[in-house]
Design a protein around this motif. Structure first.
Motif, PDB file in Angstrom:
ATOM      1  N   SER A  18       0.845  -1.165   0.111  1.00 27.74           N
ATOM      2  CA  SER A  18      -0.067  -0.087   0.013  1.00 27.74           C
ATOM      3  C   SER A  18       0.916   1.186  -0.119  1.00 27.74           C
ATOM      4  CB  SER A  18      -0.998  -0.063   1.213  1.00 27.74           C
ATOM      5  OG  SER A  18      -0.108   0.021   2.600  1.00 27.74           O
ATOM      6  N   GLY A  19       0.181   2.275  -0.381  1.00 28.72           N
ATOM      7  CA  GLY A  19       0.988   3.824  -0.404  1.00 28.72           C
ATOM      8  C   GLY A  19       2.229   3.820  -1.213  1.00 28.72           C
ATOM      9  N   MET A  20       2.344   2.812  -2.595  1.00 25.37           N
ATOM     10  CA  MET A  20       3.185   2.925  -3.567  1.00 25.37           C
ATOM     11  C   MET A  20       3.413   4.254  -4.102  1.00 25.37           C
ATOM     12  SD  MET A  20       4.035  -0.296  -5.986  1.00 25.37           S
ATOM     13  CE  MET A  20       3.437  -1.185  -4.745  1.00 25.37           C
ATOM     14  N   SER A  21       4.709   4.902  -3.950  1.00 29.88           N
ATOM     15  CA  SER A  21       4.858   6.162  -4.530  1.00 29.88           C
ATOM     16  C   SER A  21       4.719   6.062  -6.190  1.00 29.88           C
ATOM     17  CB  SER A  21       5.972   6.654  -4.453  1.00 29.88           C
ATOM     18  OG  SER A  21       7.018   6.119  -4.879  1.00 29.88           O
ATOM     19  N   GLN A  22       4.481   7.348  -6.818  1.00 30.36           N
ATOM     20  CA  GLN A  22       4.359   7.159  -8.527  1.00 30.36           C
ATOM     21  C   GLN A  22       5.904   6.868  -8.839  1.00 30.36           C
ATOM     22  OE1 GLN A  22       1.570   7.297 -10.146  1.00 30.36           O
ATOM     23  NE2 GLN A  22       2.966   6.629 -11.786  1.00 30.36           N
ATOM     24  N   ASP A  23       6.801   7.447  -8.010  1.00 25.02           N
ATOM     25  CA  ASP A  23       8.211   7.011  -8.482  1.00 25.02           C
ATOM     26  C   ASP A  23       8.456   5.680  -8.446  1.00 25.02           C
ATOM     27  OD1 ASP A  23       8.744   9.676  -8.747  1.00 25.02           O
ATOM     28  OD2 ASP A  23       9.808   9.820  -6.794  1.00 25.02           O
ATOM     29  N   LEU A  24       8.257   4.915  -7.549  1.00 25.14           N
ATOM     30  CA  LEU A  24       8.196   3.364  -7.588  1.00 25.14           C
ATOM     31  C   LEU A  24       7.578   2.631  -8.760  1.00 25.14           C
ATOM     32  CD1 LEU A  24       9.716   1.136  -6.465  1.00 25.14           C
ATOM     33  CD2 LEU A  24       8.025   0.824  -4.532  1.00 25.14           C
ATOM     34  N   ARG A  25       6.449   3.055  -8.951  1.00 25.83           N
ATOM     35  CA  ARG A  25       5.584   2.680 -10.050  1.00 25.83           C
ATOM     36  C   ARG A  25       6.237   3.094 -11.311  1.00 25.83           C
ATOM     37  NH1 ARG A  25       0.290   1.085  -8.740  1.00 25.83           N
ATOM     38  NH2 ARG A  25      -0.396   1.712  -6.699  1.00 25.83           N
ATOM     39  N   ASP A  26       6.749   4.368 -11.705  1.00 25.14           N
ATOM     40  CA  ASP A  26       7.458   4.687 -12.721  1.00 25.14           C
ATOM     41  C   ASP A  26       8.685   3.769 -13.151  1.00 25.14           C
ATOM     42  OD1 ASP A  26       5.507   6.550 -13.273  1.00 25.14           O
ATOM     43  OD2 ASP A  26       6.511   8.080 -12.770  1.00 25.14           O
ATOM     44  N   ALA A  27       9.310   3.575 -12.206  1.00 25.92           N
ATOM     45  CA  ALA A  27      10.430   2.815 -12.144  1.00 25.92           C
ATOM     46  C   ALA A  27      10.351   1.178 -12.416  1.00 25.92           C
ATOM     47  CB  ALA A  27      11.254   2.622 -10.841  1.00 25.92           C
ATOM     48  N   ALA A  28       9.186   0.739 -11.932  1.00 31.09           N
ATOM     49  CA  ALA A  28       8.449  -0.674 -12.365  1.00 31.09           C
ATOM     50  C   ALA A  28       8.372  -0.647 -13.787  1.00 31.09           C
ATOM     51  CB  ALA A  28       7.468  -0.968 -11.448  1.00 31.09           C
ATOM     52  N   GLY A  29       7.808   0.469 -14.361  1.00 35.86           N
ATOM     53  CA  GLY A  29       7.477   0.386 -15.630  1.00 35.86           C
ATOM     54  C   GLY A  29       8.877   0.500 -16.654  1.00 35.86           C
ATOM     55  N   GLN A  30       9.806   0.898 -16.053  1.00 38.19           N
ATOM     56  CA  GLN A  30      11.132   0.986 -16.753  1.00 38.19           C
ATOM     57  C   GLN A  30      11.906  -0.268 -16.743  1.00 38.19           C
ATOM     58  OE1 GLN A  30      11.943   3.709 -18.722  1.00 38.19           O
ATOM     59  NE2 GLN A  30       9.935   4.531 -18.139  1.00 38.19           N
ATOM     60  N   ALA A  31      11.626  -1.291 -15.844  1.00 37.79           N
ATOM     61  CA  ALA A  31      12.390  -2.397 -15.408  1.00 37.79           C
ATOM     62  C   ALA A  31      12.632  -3.216 -16.747  1.00 37.79           C
ATOM     63  CB  ALA A  31      11.543  -3.339 -14.491  1.00 37.79           C
ATOM     64  N   ARG A  32      13.612  -3.952 -16.657  1.00 42.11           N
ATOM     65  CA  ARG A  32      14.049  -4.730 -17.883  1.00 42.11           C
ATOM     66  C   ARG A  32      13.687  -6.010 -17.622  1.00 42.11           C
ATOM     67  NH1 ARG A  32      19.913  -1.954 -18.611  1.00 42.11           N
ATOM     68  NH2 ARG A  32      19.188  -0.161 -19.817  1.00 42.11           N
ATOM     69  N   GLY A  33      12.927  -6.330 -17.055  1.00 45.87           N
ATOM     70  CA  GLY A  33      12.245  -7.781 -16.760  1.00 45.87           C
ATOM     71  C   GLY A  33      10.742  -7.614 -16.520  1.00 45.87           C
ATOM     72  N   PRO A  34      10.046  -8.936 -16.256  1.00 44.61           N
ATOM     73  CA  PRO A  34       8.627  -8.821 -16.279  1.00 44.61           C
ATOM     74  C   PRO A  34       8.062  -8.323 -14.866  1.00 44.61           C
ATOM     75  CG  PRO A  34       9.487 -11.109 -16.275  1.00 44.61           C
ATOM     76  CD  PRO A  34      10.724 -10.126 -16.562  1.00 44.61           C
ATOM     77  N   VAL A  35       7.587  -7.168 -14.685  1.00 42.20           N
ATOM     78  CA  VAL A  35       7.249  -6.716 -13.529  1.00 42.20           C
ATOM     79  C   VAL A  35       5.516  -6.248 -13.434  1.00 42.20           C
ATOM     80  CG1 VAL A  35       7.260  -4.429 -11.733  1.00 42.20           C
ATOM     81  CG2 VAL A  35       9.312  -5.540 -12.927  1.00 42.20           C
ATOM     82  N   GLU A  36       4.999  -6.819 -12.519  1.00 44.52           N
ATOM     83  CA  GLU A  36       3.480  -6.542 -12.373  1.00 44.52           C
ATOM     84  C   GLU A  36       3.245  -5.769 -11.217  1.00 44.52           C
ATOM     85  OE1 GLU A  36      -0.767  -8.597 -12.126  1.00 44.52           O
ATOM     86  OE2 GLU A  36       0.934  -9.769 -12.734  1.00 44.52           O
ATOM     87  N   VAL A  37       2.819  -4.549 -11.065  1.00 48.40           N
ATOM     88  CA  VAL A  37       2.683  -3.558  -9.915  1.00 48.40           C
ATOM     89  C   VAL A  37       1.159  -3.903  -9.501  1.00 48.40           C
ATOM     90  CG1 VAL A  37       2.425  -1.111  -9.124  1.00 48.40           C
ATOM     91  CG2 VAL A  37       4.165  -1.840 -10.839  1.00 48.40           C
ATOM     92  N   LEU A  38       1.167  -4.521  -8.425  1.00 50.82           N
ATOM     93  CA  LEU A  38      -0.397  -4.924  -7.799  1.00 50.82           C
ATOM     94  C   LEU A  38      -0.762  -3.689  -6.952  1.00 50.82           C
ATOM     95  CD1 LEU A  38       0.500  -8.507  -6.989  1.00 50.82           C
ATOM     96  CD2 LEU A  38      -0.799  -7.558  -9.036  1.00 50.82           C
ATOM     97  N   GLY A  39       0.224  -3.084  -6.234  1.00 45.14           N
ATOM     98  CA  GLY A  39      -0.296  -2.158  -5.123  1.00 45.14           C
ATOM     99  C   GLY A  39      -0.878  -2.789  -3.955  1.00 45.14           C
ATOM    100  N   GLN A  40      -1.783  -2.420  -3.286  1.00 41.78           N
ATOM    101  CA  GLN A  40      -2.344  -2.769  -1.987  1.00 41.78           C
ATOM    102  C   GLN A  40      -3.097  -3.997  -2.370  1.00 41.78           C
ATOM    103  OE1 GLN A  40      -4.663  -0.472   0.513  1.00 41.78           O
ATOM    104  NE2 GLN A  40      -5.027  -1.982   1.963  1.00 41.78           N
TER     105      GLN A  40
END
Length: 156
Positions: A18-40
């Motif tokens: 929970s409370g995931m920052s937009q910076d972290l979400r953006d970094a996940a979108g730039q990852a070089r591997g399979p990332v799924e941001v679930l949030g809370q």
């Protein structure tokens, strides 16, 4: 995870919390591997149903970490830093899950993804550990005297 993906680019990363920052979400979108941001994740069983293992690479904090206990109770091995394992007194069967360096944690993530029988063994050891140390009857027996209660009579 970059160290993991350098060894096996197919290993997925589910990012929950929970409370995931937009910076972290953006970094996940730039990852070089399979990332799924679930949030809370309101129902952890849904997360554990998709996860092979959990990671708690905490660098600060105090006391027992509920996220580690939740993972172990679900039969999901949790790789954790010394800080995340603080106060748990993990048995030797689970001691290898404690990794402080990123290289050690990455190595264990890759190894466990390629050794499902070891994941099963660690999952069973985690459930046994939780049952022995955190089951309701165990907690009641430990807290009863401090609260002036005779737990044996209460349970009868």
């Amino acid at each position: 995870m970059p160290l993991v993906w350098a060894q096996d680019a197919t290993i997925p990363f589910l990012l929950a919390g929970s409370g995931m920052s937009q910076d972290l979400r953006d970094a996940a979108g730039q990852a070089r591997g399979p990332v799924e941001v679930l949030g809370q994740v309101p129902v952890l069983a849904e997360l554990w149903g998709r996860a092979l293992l959990a990671a708690a690479p905490l660098r600060f904090g105090a006391g027992i970490k509920g996220k580690v206990l939740d993972s172990l109770a679900a039969g999901i091995p949790c790789l954790c830093s010394t800080i995340a394992a603080e106060g748990l007194g993990l048995p030797p069967a689970l001691a290898g899950l404690v990794q402080d360096g990123v290289a050690g944690m990455a190595r264990e993530i890759v190894r466990l993804h390629h050794e499902p029988e070891e994941v099963d063994r660690l999952g069973a050891a985690g459930r046994e550990y939780i049952a022995a140390h955190y089951a309701a009857a165990v907690v009641d027996a430990a807290l009863g005297p401090a609260l002036g209660m005779d737990v044996e009579q209460e349970q009868a």
